[in-house]
Design an enzyme around this catalytic site. Structure first.
Site, mmCIF file in Angstrom:
data_model
loop_
_atom_site.group_PDB
_atom_site.id
_atom_site.type_symbol
_atom_site.label_atom_id
_atom_site.label_comp_id
_atom_site.label_asym_id
_atom_site.label_seq_id
_atom_site.Cartn_x
_atom_site.Cartn_y
_atom_site.Cartn_z
ATOM 1 N N ASP A 352 22.197 -20.245 -14.085
ATOM 2 C CA ASP A 352 23.568 -19.766 -13.945
ATOM 3 C C ASP A 352 24.508 -20.894 -13.541
ATOM 4 O O ASP A 352 25.614 -21.037 -14.095
ATOM 5 C CB ASP A 352 23.605 -18.644 -12.903
ATOM 6 N N ASP A 414 23.614 -9.555 -12.785
ATOM 7 C CA ASP A 414 23.874 -9.562 -11.348
ATOM 8 C C ASP A 414 23.314 -8.322 -10.663
ATOM 9 O O ASP A 414 23.324 -8.233 -9.432
ATOM 10 C CB ASP A 414 25.381 -9.643 -11.089
#
Length: 562
Positions: A352, A414
């Site tokens: 990420d 997430d």
């Protein structure tokens, strides 16, 4: 380093310094009802009224085939009491607005294919110009051309801005609540499945769903696939976005079926089976209610697929399908040890951060690959968005919500990545009977990490990868709890799950002769497994000698007992 997420989350902090958001209300001539579109303007050119009813409705002169940089591009009749709409490029904002004002225009709309930036100038130019000039996005211009006729009118105004804290708070609570609710449902169903796995569906079919334990090799393959797919989406977004939409429709329908089947199986209707056939997936003669449920789930996903761009109600279906998909993934994928949790979360943490902070140095536009793919490229011809997010309308009545985003968004990654860790914590709570202390601590840590993400967005005014904050918060919190309870070795290796499950699998097989009893596996096992008062077996021949602590043999003895 620039980032498109700044426009989403930090726009209100930027426009106080550089410019202001406003609204352009378009409608057909003589029709009051219309549609609002976001514009970005600089009040130093000219101010806009705060109320739509006080704004002047003027006719649009569509000049989007031109950039209005020279007098030759001005029509012969000029722009008397009209607002020209032109493309951005080839000259300064001042040159465009000066030509428009000299030819009788009452305002200027500049269509931009790039991000909206305020039309700037110097102090002398500001004093010379007294008509408003604003930027309109290219996608909005296309929608205006499809929605309204040639005689369309526009009224530009700038309503009061809503407080940023409300919007950010709505997003935060939505994210934390969904992670906790989806995870809890998935964990409970996974826990109950261990006790229900040997039950049959109405005494006929087993409905146990297999779980997949994640291995280090699977983690490596998964990360490589994610990197490859993200780069391909960045390069071929307009082609691959439809593939992602199709995959989401299929996967979410399977997830919805998995979530609804426990409720449908309780309905005492439709238990009959279809006739024998050679149709694909039907040769096992499924029950009628299973086929009806499958058709319903597929119909819901297809309905969303056809109407996915209807912002008024399509988000409800997208959220329902997304929740079902997340539940199915949390129920199916299982991390067997905290070591596996750590490896997965750390690798995705690096993934990420790399695609948000590092890739802007390699792209021509200076944008990160992650942000471009998640928000949709600005030069996309399809203007489609990836469906891998949850959407909820903002609790904000101001029209300026269009300039930020009308929805609060939370990506599936997430939710699922920290959710897999919380699943493991919940299973460990059940094992050690710790009153859910691991589960509660990890869930609270997820909420804190999400809050820190929003604070970083507001302070740094640049795109922030959520896992940059979620991974340390959840991993370190779980580690601290395990150290505090002095259970780190068991928590790290997951050895407690094996110790708890193995004895149930080591039972001796039943004897072939029902009148005979099974011998114990090991010393002391007879107290637990041999029936009380069982009479000794009559031997026709001398049995083979068996030592007291010997392991069970695979060959049958002469009396037929394994």
């Amino acid at each position: 380093m620039r980032s498109g997420i700044t426009v989403i989350f930090g726009a209100i902090f930027v426009n106080r310094v550089l410019g202001e958001y406003g609204m352009a209300h378009f409608s057909d001539k003589g029709v009051k009802k219309g549609k609002d579109y976001c514009i970005f303007f600089n009040s130093q050119w000219a101010r806009l009224p705060q109320d739509l009813h006080k704004a002047s409705r003027l006719q649009i002169y569509d000049l989007t085939a031109s950039v209005l940089c020279s007098p030759s591009e001005v029509p012969v009749e000029g722009f008397l009491n009209r607002i020209p709409m032109v493309l951005r490029g080839n000259c300064t904002f001042y040159e465009k607005v000066r030509l428009a004002q000299l030819n009788g225009a009452k305002g200027l709309l500049i269509v931009s294919k790039d991000r909206l930036t305020p039309p700037a100038g110097n102090k002398t130019q500001y004093e010379e110009i007294d008509i408003p000039v604003a930027l309109l996005s290219y996608s909005d211009m296309l929608d205006i051309s499809r929605t309204f006729g040639k005689g369309r009118e526009v009224a530009m105004y700038a309503p009061n801005e809503a407080r940023p804290g409300l919007q950010h708070g709505d997003h935060f609570h939505h994210g934390r609540g969904h992670c906790g609710c989806r995870g809890l449902l998935g964990w409970q169903s996974g826990h109950q499945k261990r006790y229900m796995k040997h039950k049959r569906d109405d005494g006929v079919d087993k409905q146990d769903e297999e779980t997949v334990d994640v291995t280090p090799i699977m983690i490596c393959v998964f990360v490589v696939m994610c990197c490859t797919m993200l780069v391909l989406l960045y390069l071929f977004y307009d082609r691959l976005v439809y593939l992602i939409i199709a995959i989401f429709c299929l996967a979410s329908s399977i997830g919805l079926y998995s979530c609804l089947w426990p409720f449908v199986r309780r309905i005492p209707v439709g238990k009959c089976r279809i006739p024998e056939n050679n149709l694909p997936y039907c040769h096992k003669r499924p029950q009628v209610r299973m086929l009806v449920l499958s058709a319903f789930c597929l119909g819901v996903s297809l309905t969303w697929g056809f109407f996915r761009n209807e912002d008024q109600w399509a988000w409800v279906l997208q959220d329902a399908l997304g929740i079902a998909f997340c539940l199915y993934m949390l129920k199916t994928i299982r991390l067997p040890t905290f070591k596996a949790c750590t490896v997965l979360l750390v690798v995705l943490f690096v993934y990420d951060v790399f695609f948000v902070f590092i890739t802007p140095h390699f792209t021509k536009s200076g944008e990160s690959i992650m942000v471009e793919v998640a928000a949709g490229p600005s030069d996309s011809s399809t203007h489609e968005k990836l469906p891998m997010v949850l959407k909820v309308p903002r609790l904000n009545s101001s029209p300026l919500a269009l300039c930020d985003r009308p929805f609060s968004l939370l990506g599936f990654g997430d939710i699922l990545v920290p959710g897999l860790l919380v699943v493991y914590c919940h299973r460990f709570d059940i094992l050690v009977q710790s009153s859910r202390i691991y589960f509660l601590a990890c869930t609270v840590a997820y909420g804190v990490g999400l809050l820190v993400t929003f604070v970083a967005l507001a302070l740094m005014q640049m795109g922030q990868p959520a896992l940059l904050y979620l991974v340390p918060c959840t991993l370190l919190t779980s580690l601290v709890v395990a150290l505090w309870r002095r259970e780190l070795p068991m928590f790290w290796t997951g050895s407690g799950f094996v110790q708890k499950d193995v004895p149930q699998l080591s039972l001796v097989k039943a004897p072939i002769n029902s009148t005979q009893t099974a011998k114990p596996l090991a010393k002391g096992a007879s107290d637990n497994f041999e029936p009380q008062g069982a009479e000794p077996t009559n031997q026709t021949e001398d049995p083979s000698p068996v030592q007291e602590n010997a392991l069970p043999k695979q060959e049958p003895t002469q009396n037929g007992v394994f």
